[in-house]
Design a protein around this motif. Structure first.
Motif, short mmCIF file in Angstrom:
data_model
loop_
_atom_site.label_atom_id
_atom_site.label_comp_id
_atom_site.label_asym_id
_atom_site.label_seq_id
_atom_site.Cartn_x
_atom_site.Cartn_y
_atom_site.Cartn_z
N SER A 313 7.58 4.65 -5.17
CA SER A 313 8.26 3.38 -5.43
C SER A 313 7.42 2.17 -5.04
O SER A 313 7.33 1.19 -5.79
N LEU A 314 6.79 2.21 -3.86
CA LEU A 314 6.04 1.06 -3.38
C LEU A 314 4.89 0.71 -4.31
O LEU A 314 4.66 -0.46 -4.62
N ARG A 315 4.16 1.72 -4.76
CA ARG A 315 3.02 1.45 -5.64
C ARG A 315 3.47 0.77 -6.93
O ARG A 315 2.79 -0.13 -7.43
N ASN A 316 4.59 1.15 -7.45
CA ASN A 316 4.98 0.67 -8.77
C ASN A 316 5.77 -0.63 -8.75
O ASN A 316 5.68 -1.43 -9.67
N TRP A 317 6.57 -0.86 -7.70
CA TRP A 317 7.36 -2.09 -7.61
C TRP A 317 6.58 -3.25 -7.01
O TRP A 317 6.96 -4.41 -7.18
N SER A 318 5.52 -2.97 -6.24
CA SER A 318 4.82 -4.04 -5.53
C SER A 318 3.77 -4.71 -6.43
O SER A 318 3.19 -4.08 -7.30
N PRO A 319 3.49 -6.00 -6.18
CA PRO A 319 2.51 -6.72 -7.00
C PRO A 319 1.09 -6.27 -6.76
O PRO A 319 0.77 -5.67 -5.73
N PHE A 320 0.23 -6.61 -7.69
CA PHE A 320 -1.19 -6.26 -7.63
C PHE A 320 -1.92 -7.34 -6.82
O PHE A 320 -2.81 -8.02 -7.31
N TYR A 321 -1.50 -7.45 -5.56
CA TYR A 321 -1.91 -8.59 -4.74
C TYR A 321 -3.40 -8.60 -4.42
O TYR A 321 -3.97 -9.64 -4.08
N VAL A 322 -4.07 -7.44 -4.52
CA VAL A 322 -5.50 -7.41 -4.18
C VAL A 322 -6.33 -8.22 -5.16
O VAL A 322 -7.50 -8.50 -4.90
N ASN A 323 -5.76 -8.62 -6.29
CA ASN A 323 -6.48 -9.45 -7.26
C ASN A 323 -6.34 -10.94 -6.98
O ASN A 323 -6.89 -11.77 -7.71
N VAL A 324 -5.57 -11.30 -5.95
CA VAL A 324 -5.35 -12.71 -5.64
C VAL A 324 -6.61 -13.33 -5.06
O VAL A 324 -7.19 -12.81 -4.09
N LYS A 325 -7.04 -14.44 -5.62
CA LYS A 325 -8.19 -15.18 -5.11
C LYS A 325 -7.72 -16.32 -4.22
O LYS A 325 -6.63 -16.87 -4.40
N ASP A 326 -8.55 -16.68 -3.25
CA ASP A 326 -8.22 -17.84 -2.43
C ASP A 326 -8.63 -19.12 -3.18
O ASP A 326 -9.24 -19.05 -4.26
N PRO A 327 -8.32 -20.29 -2.66
CA PRO A 327 -8.66 -21.54 -3.38
C PRO A 327 -10.16 -21.74 -3.61
O PRO A 327 -10.53 -22.55 -4.47
N ASP A 328 -11.00 -21.00 -2.89
CA ASP A 328 -12.45 -21.08 -3.11
C ASP A 328 -12.93 -20.12 -4.19
O ASP A 328 -14.14 -20.03 -4.46
N GLY A 329 -11.99 -19.38 -4.76
CA GLY A 329 -12.35 -18.43 -5.81
C GLY A 329 -12.84 -17.10 -5.30
O GLY A 329 -13.35 -16.28 -6.07
#
Length: 553
Positions: A313-329
């Motif tokens: 459940s956790l893998r499929n319901w949770s967002p792909f947050y590791v792709n989030v960049k910080d404001p510096d890119g």
């Protein structure tokens, strides 16, 4: 506990037949003589043999959640509904309903296979062999035999009810066959529910009220009564539904949890979040609300060590947050065990995340930070923004489909495995999965009261749930089927198979058009999609009799 995984036969409507193929050979040492055979004739000759078959039924039942091709099957019962949709754009499931939901769609075939090639053959084998005269010597008394049959009949009823709530009328299969059968006929949906009712009434009579800790996860009387309530509602037998739910509610065995309990009771949280902490799902933890639980805990037989890899459940319901960049890119987020390894395949809709809470935003504990994670922080120590809140002005994709959105915390848990190369075993948890709990029993009884026109009693049952959640009570004149579906969403999201609930209540098409957040899903769903199509391969295999397709497919 051993579990056996049975292979599917060519005819997906038929009981798999085990055959021994022999080949003559002139060299004697190549002539193999089997030491033993695991045929039903040899296994079902003792109490332990029947236990192995019952274990196989439990294994099969749990595969409703864990079997997968690209994504675990159970997510197909969440995606494309009023409260959940696709997060990952590459996933086509229930986006364009016309092109996705067809008689050859994988999930349409595979749930049919699961029912007719796994669950029903195993259940029927137990029932048929337990009733054979030559098996009489196995049982110390009639009650012992009937308890085994009752557990198998529960699963047979569960499977038939499952089929009726997805496909409508289907063939009722209540025996085993010694050879190919190619002349099945479709029973009416009413007849399928009647079959399930008969099985569950028997199961309710003979199943134990409780089981010892070593058998947690086994079927008890309340599980049969809970499911029987749903089946009675489908048959419009509302007085019987009320009585069946009341059997559970008034049994003295169960109660809504209203005080902190379990492994994290001394840590920040609330009683609702306690229900879902790893280790808290079973009665031995003090959780007296749960009725039927799929077992996934580490070091339990058939748990994390099985080929399922645990609770997905956790893998499929949770967002792909590791792709989030910080404001510096630069990379702002890295995999963290408390967040799992989500890929955002299925995500809650705007309707669930915002609209359903607007009248109780600050007081309903189910919307508290302990139960819905709405704030994220950059967690990459290499980022200059480490430990700072991820804000929308920093990241344009905040609260969009896949990368970052409010997350259900009930799906969190102790992570089984985060590394390696396997796509499917990254970030699965040890958390057991609650199939039935008392809160839903109250909501089913409220549904029966509402359909009978007793709105005050329906409101009283709903308010049992809302009181625990610290939400303002509902008044009788506000109780409708749509309100009950909203309350089920608030209480049961990611637990109930939402798609089946909407089909059962006749609300799927209407609520997808109204509340799904994808334009393609809302615009392509048609009235015919109220039921799934019958798999084409099942129609083709049944060549001695016509197996009618559902209208429109």
């Amino acid at each position: 506990m051993k579990t056996y995984k049975f292979r599917k036969g060519i005819f997906y409507l038929l009981t798999p037949v085990m055959c021994l193929l022999t080949q003559s050979c002139s060299d004697d040492f190549l002539n193999e003589v089997p030491l033993a055979s695991l045929s039903s004739e040899n296994v079902l000759t003792s109490r332990s043999g029947f236990e192995n078959y019952i274990n196989a039924l439990h294994f099969g039942a749990r595969e409703e959640l864990t079997k997968f091709d690209y994504l675990p099957w159970y997510m197909n019962l969440q995606i494309g509904t009023d409260i959940a949709c696709n997060g990952e754009n590459a996933t086509p499931n229930f986006r364009n309903w016309e092109t996705f939901l067809t008689p050859v769609t994988a999930c349409v075939e595979r749930y049919w296979d699961w029912a007719y090639a796994d669950m029903l053959p195993r259940a029927n084998t137990v029932i048929v062999y337990a009733n054979r005269p030559e098996s009489a010597k196995i049982w110390s008394n009639e009650a012992e035999k009937n308890a085994v049959i009752a557990e198998a009949r529960f699963f047979r009823a569960y499977t038939h009810n499952f089929l009726a709530n997805l496909y409508g009328g289907v063939p009722v299969v209540d025996t085993i066959y010694i050879g190919p059968k190619t002349d099945f006929t479709r029973n009416t949906r009413q007849q399928v529910y009647e079959s399930a009712k008969n099985d569950l009434e028997f199961a309710s009579e003979w199943l134990p009220a409780t089981v010892e800790k070593s058998k947690e996860g086994r079927i008890v009387k309340a599980a049969a009564d809970h499911l029987l309530t749903e089946v009675y509602i489908s048959l419009k037998e509302y007085d019987k539904a009320i009585a069946s739910a009341s059997e559970v509610i008034n049994s003295g065995q169960y109660q809504l949890m209203t005080e902190r309990f379990g492994v994290n009771r001394a840590l920040p949280g609330d009683v609702y979040s306690d229900l879902f902490k790893t280790g808290n799902q079973n009665r031995s933890s003090g959780n007296l609300e749960t009725i039927y639980v799929w077992q996934f805990e580490d070091q339990t037989p058939g748990g994390m060590g099985s080929n399922t890899g645990g609770n997905p459940s956790l893998r499929n319901w949770s967002p792909f947050y590791v792709n989030v960049k910080d404001p510096d890119g630069k990379a702002g987020m890295i995999v963290q065990d408390s967040l799992g390894r989500g890929v955002g395949i299925v995500r809650p809709t705007t309707y669930f995340l915002y609209n359903l809470w607007k009248d109780n935003w600050n007081n309903d504990i189910r919307n508290s930070p302990h139960n819905i994670r709405r704030t994220y922080y950059y967690n990459n120590p290499s980022s200059a923004w480490y430990k700072k809140e991820v804000l929308k002005e920093h990241y344009a994709k905040l609260d969009t489909f896949q990368m970052l959105y409010p997350t259900l915390r009930k799906i969190e848990g102790k992570i089984g495995y985060l590394g390696g190369t396997s796509l499917f075993h990254k970030g699965f948890t040890y958390s057991d999965f609650i199939v039935y709990r008392l809160a839903e029993t109250y909501l089913l009884r409220a549904e029966a009261y509402m359909l009978k026109g007793e709105l005050a009693k329906a409101a009283e049952d709903i308010n049992m749930i809302r009181k625990r959640a610290n939400a303002k009570p509902v008044s009788p004149d506000e109780v409708t089927l749509d309100y009950i579906l909203d309350e089920r969403a608030r209480e049961l999201i990611a637990e109930e198979p939402r798609h089946r609930t909407l089909v059962r209540t006749g609300k799927l098409v209407e609520r997808v058009r109204k509340y799904n957040m994808r334009d393609d899903a809302r615009s392509t769903i048609q009235d015919k999609h109220a039921f799934w199509p019958i798999p084409q391969k099942a129609i083709d295999a049944n060549f001695s009799n016509k197996l009618d397709q559902n209208p429109g497919y």
